[in-house]
Design an enzyme around this catalytic site. Sequence first.
Site, PDB file in Angstrom:
ATOM      1  N   HIS A 139     -10.367   5.131  40.510  1.00  0.00           N
ATOM      2  CA  HIS A 139     -10.904   4.009  39.720  1.00  0.00           C
ATOM      3  C   HIS A 139     -11.741   3.045  40.555  1.00  0.00           C
ATOM      4  O   HIS A 139     -11.968   1.902  40.141  1.00  0.00           O
ATOM      5  CB  HIS A 139      -9.758   3.278  39.005  1.00  0.00           C
ATOM      6  CG  HIS A 139      -9.108   4.115  37.941  1.00  0.00           C
ATOM      7  ND1 HIS A 139      -7.844   3.884  37.451  1.00  0.00           N
ATOM      8  CD2 HIS A 139      -9.568   5.214  37.268  1.00  0.00           C
ATOM      9  CE1 HIS A 139      -7.551   4.800  36.528  1.00  0.00           C
ATOM     10  NE2 HIS A 139      -8.572   5.613  36.407  1.00  0.00           N
ATOM     11  N   SER A 164       2.391   4.134  35.109  1.00  0.00           N
ATOM     12  CA  SER A 164       2.932   4.317  33.756  1.00  0.00           C
ATOM     13  C   SER A 164       2.375   5.578  33.108  1.00  0.00           C
ATOM     14  O   SER A 164       2.796   5.941  32.019  1.00  0.00           O
ATOM     15  CB  SER A 164       2.591   3.098  32.895  1.00  0.00           C
ATOM     16  OG  SER A 164       1.187   2.974  32.777  1.00  0.00           O
ATOM     17  N   GLN A 180      -4.972   5.541  41.771  1.00  0.00           N
ATOM     18  CA  GLN A 180      -5.663   4.835  40.684  1.00  0.00           C
ATOM     19  C   GLN A 180      -5.965   3.405  41.119  1.00  0.00           C
ATOM     20  O   GLN A 180      -6.658   2.675  40.432  1.00  0.00           O
ATOM     21  CB  GLN A 180      -4.778   4.792  39.440  1.00  0.00           C
ATOM     22  CG  GLN A 180      -4.457   6.156  38.877  1.00  0.00           C
ATOM     23  CD  GLN A 180      -3.329   6.085  37.850  1.00  0.00           C
ATOM     24  OE1 GLN A 180      -3.561   5.848  36.682  1.00  0.00           O
ATOM     25  NE2 GLN A 180      -2.103   6.284  38.300  1.00  0.00           N
ATOM     26  N   ASN A 181      -5.418   3.012  42.267  1.00  0.00           N
ATOM     27  CA  ASN A 181      -5.545   1.614  42.689  1.00  0.00           C
ATOM     28  C   ASN A 181      -6.917   1.338  43.298  1.00  0.00           C
ATOM     29  O   ASN A 181      -7.473   2.172  44.013  1.00  0.00           O
ATOM     30  CB  ASN A 181      -4.452   1.265  43.703  1.00  0.00           C
ATOM     31  CG  ASN A 181      -3.069   1.415  43.101  1.00  0.00           C
ATOM     32  OD1 ASN A 181      -2.944   1.514  41.882  1.00  0.00           O
ATOM     33  ND2 ASN A 181      -2.046   1.439  43.934  1.00  0.00           N
ATOM     34  N   TYR A 218     -12.799  -9.889  38.652  1.00  0.00           N
ATOM     35  CA  TYR A 218     -12.669  -9.006  39.818  1.00  0.00           C
ATOM     36  C   TYR A 218     -12.707  -9.789  41.136  1.00  0.00           C
ATOM     37  O   TYR A 218     -12.086  -9.363  42.121  1.00  0.00           O
ATOM     38  CB  TYR A 218     -13.717  -7.885  39.775  1.00  0.00           C
ATOM     39  CG  TYR A 218     -13.350  -6.834  38.761  1.00  0.00           C
ATOM     40  CD1 TYR A 218     -12.370  -5.873  39.045  1.00  0.00           C
ATOM     41  CD2 TYR A 218     -13.915  -6.828  37.494  1.00  0.00           C
ATOM     42  CE1 TYR A 218     -11.999  -4.923  38.105  1.00  0.00           C
ATOM     43  CE2 TYR A 218     -13.548  -5.875  36.541  1.00  0.00           C
ATOM     44  CZ  TYR A 218     -12.594  -4.926  36.857  1.00  0.00           C
ATOM     45  OH  TYR A 218     -12.206  -3.992  35.922  1.00  0.00           O
ATOM     46  N   ASP A 234      -7.257  -1.329  45.277  1.00  0.00           N
ATOM     47  CA  ASP A 234      -7.034  -2.008  46.563  1.00  0.00           C
ATOM     48  C   ASP A 234      -7.178  -1.019  47.716  1.00  0.00           C
ATOM     49  O   ASP A 234      -7.266   0.194  47.508  1.00  0.00           O
ATOM     50  CB  ASP A 234      -5.655  -2.711  46.586  1.00  0.00           C
ATOM     51  CG  ASP A 234      -4.480  -1.738  46.551  1.00  0.00           C
ATOM     52  OD1 ASP A 234      -4.457  -0.799  47.375  1.00  0.00           O
ATOM     53  OD2 ASP A 234      -3.568  -1.908  45.716  1.00  0.00           O
TER      54      ASP A 234
HETATM   55  P1  OAD Z   1       0.679   0.235  35.124  1.00  0.00           P
HETATM   56  O1  OAD Z   1       0.765  -1.243  35.200  1.00  0.00           O
HETATM   57  O2  OAD Z   1       0.310   0.839  33.820  1.00  0.00           O
HETATM   58  O3  OAD Z   1       2.082   0.870  35.551  1.00  0.00           O
HETATM   59  C1  OAD Z   1       2.735   0.425  36.709  1.00  0.00           C
HETATM   60  C2  OAD Z   1       3.970   1.260  36.937  1.00  0.00           C
HETATM   61  O4  OAD Z   1       4.546   0.830  38.156  1.00  0.00           O
HETATM   62  C3  OAD Z   1       5.039   1.106  35.837  1.00  0.00           C
HETATM   63  O5  OAD Z   1       5.478   2.393  35.423  1.00  0.00           O
HETATM   64  C4  OAD Z   1       6.164   0.340  36.561  1.00  0.00           C
HETATM   65  O6  OAD Z   1       7.458   0.735  36.114  1.00  0.00           O
HETATM   66  C5  OAD Z   1       5.962   0.752  37.998  1.00  0.00           C
HETATM   67  N1  OAD Z   1       6.459  -0.200  38.996  1.00  0.00           N
HETATM   68  C6  OAD Z   1       6.566  -1.545  38.929  1.00  0.00           C
HETATM   69  N2  OAD Z   1       7.066  -2.040  40.072  1.00  0.00           N
HETATM   70  C7  OAD Z   1       7.270  -0.976  40.908  1.00  0.00           C
HETATM   71  C8  OAD Z   1       7.748  -0.825  42.249  1.00  0.00           C
HETATM   72  N3  OAD Z   1       8.130  -1.867  42.985  1.00  0.00           N
HETATM   73  N4  OAD Z   1       7.806   0.425  42.759  1.00  0.00           N
HETATM   74  C9  OAD Z   1       7.436   1.507  42.018  1.00  0.00           C
HETATM   75  N5  OAD Z   1       6.974   1.419  40.757  1.00  0.00           N
HETATM   76  C10 OAD Z   1       6.898   0.203  40.213  1.00  0.00           C
HETATM   77  O7  OAD Z   1      -0.306   0.694  36.311  1.00  0.00           O
HETATM   78  P2  OAD Z   1      -1.069   2.083  36.480  1.00  0.00           P
HETATM   79  O8  OAD Z   1      -0.310   3.218  35.900  1.00  0.00           O
HETATM   80  O9  OAD Z   1      -1.489   2.167  37.902  1.00  0.00           O
HETATM   81  O10 OAD Z   1      -7.314   1.186  35.492  1.00  0.00           O
HETATM   82  O11 OAD Z   1      -2.349   1.811  35.597  1.00  0.00           O
HETATM   83  C11 OAD Z   1      -3.342   2.776  35.518  1.00  0.00           C
HETATM   84  C12 OAD Z   1      -4.681   2.130  35.327  1.00  0.00           C
HETATM   85  O12 OAD Z   1      -4.628   1.175  34.261  1.00  0.00           O
HETATM   86  C13 OAD Z   1      -5.167   1.297  36.496  1.00  0.00           C
HETATM   87  O13 OAD Z   1      -5.745   2.071  37.508  1.00  0.00           O
HETATM   88  C14 OAD Z   1      -6.182   0.396  35.863  1.00  0.00           C
HETATM   89  C15 OAD Z   1      -5.358  -0.010  34.669  1.00  0.00           C
HETATM   90  O14 OAD Z   1      -6.026  -0.477  33.579  1.00  0.00           O
HETATM   91  C16 OAD Z   1      -8.508   0.625  35.252  1.00  0.00           C
HETATM   92  O15 OAD Z   1      -8.716  -0.577  35.373  1.00  0.00           O
HETATM   93  C17 OAD Z   1      -9.556   1.612  34.840  1.00  0.00           C
END
Ligand code: OAD
Length: 232
Positions: free
Chosen positions: A105, A173, A87-88, A54, A90
């Site tokens: 989160h 995702s 969910q971010n 982290y 940052d």
């Molecule tokens: P993911 O990494 O699972 O998904 C990221 C999404 O962003 C994917 O669907 C990509 O297609 C999309 N993506 C990539 N580049 C992009 C761009 N330039 N513009 C728009 N979309 C883009 O991330 P999250 O869904 O946020 O939790 O993940 C959810 C949680 O999983 C996080 O909060 C974290 C992680 O483990 C914890 O740590 C508890």
Amino acid sequence: MKKELVVFTGAGISAESGIKTFRDSNGLWEEYDISEVATPEAWNKNYKLVLDFYNKRRKQVLEASPNAAHKALVKLEEKYKVTIVTQNIDDLHERAGSKNVLHLHGEIIKARSSVDPTLIYPIQGWEIKPGQKCEKGSQLRPHVVWFGEEVPEMPKAFKIVEKVDILIVIGTSLNVFPAASLIYYTRPSTPIFLIDPNAGNLEQLPVLKIIRKKASEGLNELVELLMNEHAD
Ligand code: OAD
């Protein structure tokens, strides 16, 4: 009365700021094992490894800047009552100027006690060091939610989404629950826009409009559309 709009964001909105997503190819969960760095068990087994993971994330966040997508969302506040549910971990939404941000989160720029979750502290610099303790004498941990932990802000997020007029989902995702279930809590007629270059179909949501573009480009279009929409 302004219409209420919720923007539900994931790692993809910060990708154009240079912060890695989790599940794309070359994403963080390809480089690290979740069970070794992002669970209570990992903390109990080797808390220094967890702190180090982290600390690196925090350093990257502090060096990054909000991108055009974060900034475009601020513009929507001129016409709508906007809540960002992210969910971010940052703080790029806040640094872009969004006023109302709910972190599901947690927040990487804060530390908290490992025995009392109500003791939350700002972090000086980019590191939480081994040996840095809360006022009750326990090691400080990052103020984030780990896999296997509760998501304390979830009930608040469900309540906000239930009464919203428009939902925008960006760069997630939709793999991690309970956060991902938010999109099913709107009223049946509420329009939902999803901006993600790799979005799936989500056919069970007939109100959904998918914009398969990067966050900055997709939002450029959508914000223009929403700013020109007639208010009821
Ligand atoms: P993911 O990494 O699972 O998904 C990221 C999404 O962003 C994917 O669907 C990509 O297609 C999309 N993506 C990539 N580049 C992009 C761009 N330039 N513009 C728009 N979309 C883009 O991330 P999250 O869904 O946020 O939790 O993940 C959810 C949680 O999983 C996080 O909060 C974290 C992680 O483990 C914890 O740590 C508890």
